[in-house]
Design a protein around this motif. Structure first.
Motif, short mmCIF file in Angstrom:
data_model
loop_
_atom_site.label_atom_id
_atom_site.label_comp_id
_atom_site.label_asym_id
_atom_site.label_seq_id
_atom_site.Cartn_x
_atom_site.Cartn_y
_atom_site.Cartn_z
N GLU A 410 31.78 50.70 39.72
CA GLU A 410 31.50 49.85 38.43
C GLU A 410 30.08 49.91 37.97
N LEU A 411 29.21 49.71 38.97
CA LEU A 411 27.79 50.11 38.58
C LEU A 411 27.65 51.25 38.08
N ALA A 412 28.21 52.56 38.58
CA ALA A 412 27.90 53.79 38.03
C ALA A 412 28.47 53.90 36.42
N LEU A 413 29.46 53.24 36.29
CA LEU A 413 29.85 53.32 34.86
C LEU A 413 29.30 52.42 33.99
N GLN A 414 28.71 51.14 34.59
CA GLN A 414 27.77 50.54 33.59
C GLN A 414 26.53 51.25 33.43
N GLY A 415 26.08 51.91 34.48
CA GLY A 415 24.85 52.81 34.12
C GLY A 415 25.10 53.84 33.11
N GLY A 416 26.39 54.56 33.42
CA GLY A 416 26.79 55.51 32.22
C GLY A 416 26.71 55.02 30.79
#
Length: 419
Positions: A410-416
């Motif tokens: 989820e953090l990676a998707l938000q960063g993307g």
């Protein structure tokens, strides 16, 4: 295109169906042979417990289906073999199995929702030592070991409960690098068990403590000191209190030369070895063997009965199932994000590994017999609940690992999205 999502067939789910069919047919055929209605009840009840314990709990929380399928196979096998030996054994073990599933769920939820046990560690250590010492005051003696408590007609073995407490306490202390208090607590536990003449359980506690100590520190010096200290304690105890070590020495004598006393010390080992050899590669058949002639056939000799009726190939398969469960536990430990959870999962795997090695090694004359129950299979409510709770702890760590992985995604998707 259809919007319905197809459920992916994982190895765990594929194994569940095979295991359910195996035990349905086994109980059904055993029922036709003996014409006992209890067999037909178990032919439905045991597969249902397997389905709930392997797949149904995934509705409650993320669970390792493959791990649960392997564990449920062993538990159901125990119910089947024990029922074949004596119907009362099988019905009792079926109840123990159901209670064990509930204990497993409780262990999973406890580890999943409690981040640490620092505040509870000292009370748990005190409770563990009190429970372990209770049989010295109010215990009953079985097989020359004073390690049981009788409550309302039920026999209760505190050392099985303390196994779970010890794993949590040692993992908590070692995660904070408090090696000396952790090893001191383990040493006191082993000493109490030795005083009770329960040397088999003491050996398991000792092996698990050394394994966790090495996993935490990587120090071979610690392992060497532990082994040397234990050897010195055994030597001193055998010289000072030889009467307390007489039972252990008789088991060593039977291991070295069972034929020296074939009707006494060596009787159990000889009968078990003969039964396994008579089973051959494919066994004599379910319900055909004569495993009841083996002393303690429902407890520490149950693997001999299984090999006699199902064969050596099936016995090797059981050993492979234990190895897979232990490896699964080590994989869970490797994927853990905290020292505490890594040590906890490693300790659970080590507990099952040491106990399985000690009991199977004794049955095949690799080491002296110790009188321990085989995890998940041997008759015993306390042992079943303890082992299933250990699996629940492993599942709890696995669930936390899965939650951490989802959070990272989820953090990676938000960063993307923010780029």
């Amino acid at each position: 295109m259809s919007k319905k999502k197809k459920r992916r067939l994982t190895p765990g789910r594929a194994l569940v169906g095979t295991v359910m069919l195996f035990f349905f047919l086994a109980f059904f055929l055993l029922g036709l042979k003996n014409m006992e209605w209890q067999c037909f009840v178990l032919a439905v009840a045991v597969p249902f417990i397997i389905l709930f314990g392997s797949v149904g709990i995934t509705r409650l929380y993320p669970a390792d289906t493959l791990l649960m399928s392997l564990v449920n196979f062993l538990c159901a096998l125990g119910v089947l073999v024990l029922y074949r030996l004596k119907p009362e054994y099988g019905m009792s073990q079926a109840v123990n199995y159901a209670i064990g599933v509930a204990a497993m769920i409780g262990g999973t939820l406890m580890i999943r929702y409690m981040p640490h046990f620092r505040l509870l560690n000292l009370p748990m250590m005190a409770a563990g030592l009190a429970l372990l010492a209770a049989p010295l005051v109010m215990g009953v003696e079985k097989n020359d070991a004073r390690s049981w408590i009788a409550i309302g007609g039920f026999n209760f073995q505190p050392s099985e409960v303390v196994k779970v407490l010890m794993l949590i306490c040692l993992s908590t202390l070692l995660a904070r690098r408090k090696v000396i208090p952790a090893m001191g607590f383990a040493a006191v536990c082993v000493l109490i068990l030795a005083v009770q003449n329960d040397f088999g359980t003491a050996l398991v506690y000792f092996g698990v403590a050394l394994a966790l100590g090495y996993a935490s520190t990587g120090s071979l010096l610690l392992v060497g000191a532990g082994v040397g200290g234990a050897a010195a304690a055994v030597l001193a105890g055998s010289l000072i209190m030889p009467e307390r070590f007489s039972r252990a020495m008789s088991r060593v004598d039977a291991w070295l030369d069972p034929w020296a006393d074939p009707q006494g010390k060596g009787y159990q080992l000889i009968q078990g070895l003969v039964a396994m050899v008579n089973g051959g590669p494919f066994g004599v058949g379910l319900g055909v063997g004569n495993g009841t002639v083996i002393p303690q056939h429902q407890n520490d000799s149950i693997i001999m009965v299984i090999v006699n009726e199902f064969g050596m190939i099936f016995g090797l398969m059981i050993l492979a199932v234990y190895v897979l469960i232990i490896l699964r536990g080590m994989m869970i430990a490797r994927n853990s994000r905290t020292r505490f959870h890594a040590l906890l999962a490693s300790g659970c795997a080590a507990m099952l590994a040491v106990q399985t090695f000690v009991i199977i090694g004794g049955n095949i004359k690799l080491i002296p017999m110790t009188g321990l129950p085989l995890p998940f299979i041997s008759l015993g409510g306390t042992a079943m609940v303890s082992c299933m709770c250990i699996i629940g702890i492993m599942q709890g760590v696995s669930a936390r690992n899965a939650a951490d992985l989802r959070e990272d995604r989820e953090l990676a998707l938000q960063g993307g999205d923010g780029l």
